[in-house]
Write a protein that holds these residues in place. Sequence first.
Motif, short mmCIF file in Angstrom:
data_model
loop_
_atom_site.label_atom_id
_atom_site.label_comp_id
_atom_site.label_asym_id
_atom_site.label_seq_id
_atom_site.Cartn_x
_atom_site.Cartn_y
_atom_site.Cartn_z
N ASP A 90 0.82 -1.22 0.00
CA ASP A 90 0.00 0.00 0.00
C ASP A 90 0.85 1.27 0.00
O ASP A 90 0.34 2.36 0.24
N ARG A 91 2.13 1.10 -0.29
CA ARG A 91 3.07 2.23 -0.39
C ARG A 91 2.97 3.15 0.84
O ARG A 91 2.71 4.34 0.75
N HIS A 92 3.21 2.53 1.98
CA HIS A 92 3.30 3.26 3.23
C HIS A 92 4.75 3.22 3.73
O HIS A 92 5.45 2.22 3.54
N LEU A 93 5.16 4.28 4.37
CA LEU A 93 6.47 4.35 5.00
C LEU A 93 6.26 4.63 6.48
O LEU A 93 5.61 5.63 6.85
N LEU A 110 2.47 7.42 0.95
CA LEU A 110 3.28 8.10 -0.06
C LEU A 110 2.44 8.61 -1.22
O LEU A 110 2.75 9.67 -1.79
N ASP A 111 1.40 7.88 -1.60
CA ASP A 111 0.59 8.31 -2.74
C ASP A 111 -0.37 9.44 -2.35
O ASP A 111 -0.57 10.38 -3.12
N ALA A 112 -0.97 9.35 -1.17
CA ALA A 112 -1.92 10.38 -0.73
C ALA A 112 -1.21 11.61 -0.18
O ALA A 112 -1.84 12.64 0.05
N ARG A 113 0.09 11.49 0.07
CA ARG A 113 0.89 12.59 0.64
C ARG A 113 0.34 13.04 2.00
O ARG A 113 0.20 14.21 2.28
#
Length: 204
Positions: A90-93, A110-113
């Motif tokens: 889910d492209r989380h850091l 990362l995608d939703a900023r």
Amino acid sequence: MLYRWTRELHLYIGLFISPFVLLFAVSVFYLNHAKLALDAPLPAQLYENLYIPDGFDQLQGREAVDRARQILPQVEATGEIGFLRYIAEDRHLIFPVSRAGLETTVDVDLDARTATVTRRTTSLWESLAYLHKMPGPHSVAIRGNWVGTQVWRWFADATIYLLLFISISGFYLWWALTAERQVGLTLLATSAVTLFGLIHVVVR
């Protein structure tokens, strides 16, 4: 002359490092005997419209940490980044940020900023234990990524070097006092026997 200067340095350096030695000594009691009772975290905060550096799906180590540090001012966090966890699905850091008195966890989409930030205040004892363990031997590649940790590392190392000087100069000052040699030899022998006895019991 040598004796006088050694005595003066022994005294005043000992006074200078005494708060640091006391911190390390007192925090050992917490590390050895404290029962871990974590306080509840503060309500999570959501930060939006963040500037997110790219490359977290490819970078590792200090370069990735340096990019993550660009996010910290935007979420009102300061401290040492402990590690980075990138979740590809889910492209989380996710990464923890620590300093004496406060632990922060930053979860970045990362995608939703956006970033969800949770904070937990730590007690005085936990803060002392944090200083005792930092910067520490773990995650050497990224350790010292906060200026506070870098400064503390310098003082911690200086304390050890000065403590070595105190020990060596104390031995010299004792040896220079002929009347105290017999008592000192007895104490040294007793200490050595105790030390090696404990080592034998622990490692056998």
